[in-house]
Design a protein around this motif. Structure first.
Motif, PDB file in Angstrom:
ATOM      1  N   ASN A  18       0.814  -1.261  -0.072  1.00  0.00           N
ATOM      2  CA  ASN A  18      -0.020  -0.084   0.078  1.00  0.00           C
ATOM      3  C   ASN A  18       0.879   1.254  -0.042  1.00  0.00           C
ATOM      4  N   ARG A  19       0.472   2.257  -0.725  1.00  0.00           N
ATOM      5  CA  ARG A  19       1.353   3.461  -0.687  1.00  0.00           C
ATOM      6  C   ARG A  19       0.831   4.179   0.467  1.00  0.00           C
ATOM      7  N   ASN A  20       1.524   5.310   0.947  1.00  0.00           N
ATOM      8  CA  ASN A  20       1.316   5.916   2.188  1.00  0.00           C
ATOM      9  C   ASN A  20       0.179   7.176   1.844  1.00  0.00           C
ATOM     10  N   THR A  27      -3.419   8.529  -0.331  1.00  0.00           N
ATOM     11  CA  THR A  27      -4.645   8.294  -1.038  1.00  0.00           C
ATOM     12  C   THR A  27      -4.755   9.104  -2.246  1.00  0.00           C
ATOM     13  N   ASN A  28      -5.433   8.646  -3.339  1.00  0.00           N
ATOM     14  CA  ASN A  28      -5.599   9.261  -4.689  1.00  0.00           C
ATOM     15  C   ASN A  28      -6.551  10.362  -4.405  1.00  0.00           C
ATOM     16  N   GLU A  79      -9.031   7.024  -2.316  1.00  0.00           N
ATOM     17  CA  GLU A  79      -8.817   5.589  -2.372  1.00  0.00           C
ATOM     18  C   GLU A  79      -7.284   5.281  -2.069  1.00  0.00           C
ATOM     19  N   ARG A  80      -6.725   4.387  -1.423  1.00  0.00           N
ATOM     20  CA  ARG A  80      -5.434   4.023  -1.186  1.00  0.00           C
ATOM     21  C   ARG A  80      -4.924   3.123  -2.376  1.00  0.00           C
ATOM     22  N   GLU A  81      -3.943   3.489  -3.075  1.00  0.00           N
ATOM     23  CA  GLU A  81      -3.545   2.619  -4.245  1.00  0.00           C
ATOM     24  C   GLU A  81      -2.430   1.636  -3.467  1.00  0.00           C
ATOM     25  N   ASN A  98      -6.869  -2.185  -2.216  1.00  0.00           N
ATOM     26  CA  ASN A  98      -7.315  -0.931  -1.704  1.00  0.00           C
ATOM     27  C   ASN A  98      -7.739  -0.910  -0.211  1.00  0.00           C
ATOM     28  N   GLU A 136      -7.932  -0.687   3.775  1.00  0.00           N
ATOM     29  CA  GLU A 136      -7.518   0.413   4.666  1.00  0.00           C
ATOM     30  C   GLU A 136      -7.371  -0.563   5.940  1.00  0.00           C
TER      31      GLU A 136
END
Length: 159
Positions: A33-35, A37-38, A42-44, A121, A123
């Motif tokens: 997971n990236r730190n 959100t877009n 949403e977390r990519e 995605n 959380e």
């Protein structure tokens, strides 16, 4: 210096192969997971190819499956090969020196209907402290059980 640290979940079961000299090598893909959100909130995740060698490769194959969470440290490696169409192909992957097993797909606290146990995605679920033993009240006197005074000599003080 070429050093990589990753924590993520396997997107597929590890594949174990053996080289011509009978050295085990396992490969799998890790979703990290990236730190942030877009723009849609949403977390990519990034999907990173991992290669593990020798005994660690056999352990990965025997004990990990899709959705398992791992921590990896290793190095980035780029290699190339000629494709069937004659074009040169490049592959970038992480060669893992250590794989730490953090949990299985069933150990995550989210209850969803995804049979793989993995949601790219997803959380993290906040920990529920409501069942924990309550700590000491900061307004109460922690030394109340010791009587009205405590005798300490200067020789007992560390400073």
């Amino acid at each position: 210096m070429n050093k990589v640290f990753l924590i993520g979940r396997l997107t597929r079961d590890p594949e174990l192969r053996y080289t011509g000299s009978n050295i085990p090598v396992a490969s799998f893909s890790l979703a990290v997971n990236r730190n942030f959100t877009n723009q849609a909130g949403e977390r990519e995740a990034d999907f990173i190819n991992i290669v593990v060698w020798r005994k660690q490769a056999e352990n990965v194959k025997n004990y990990l499956s899709q959705g398992s969470q791992v921590a990896i440290d290793g190095r980035i490696q780029t290699r190339s090969y000629d494709g069937e169409d004659g074009k040169k192909r490049y592959v970038t992957e992480v060669v893992a020196d250590n794989v730490e097993f953090l949990g299985t797909k069933g150990s995550n606290t989210n209850s969803n209907n995804n049979s793989s146990g993995f949601t790219p995605n997803q959380e993290p679920t906040p920990y529920d402290f409501s069942n924990e033993k309550q700590g000491t009240n900061v307004d109460s006197n922690p030394f109340a059980d010791f009587g009205s005074s405590i005798e300490i000599s200067d020789d007992e003080l560390p400073f």
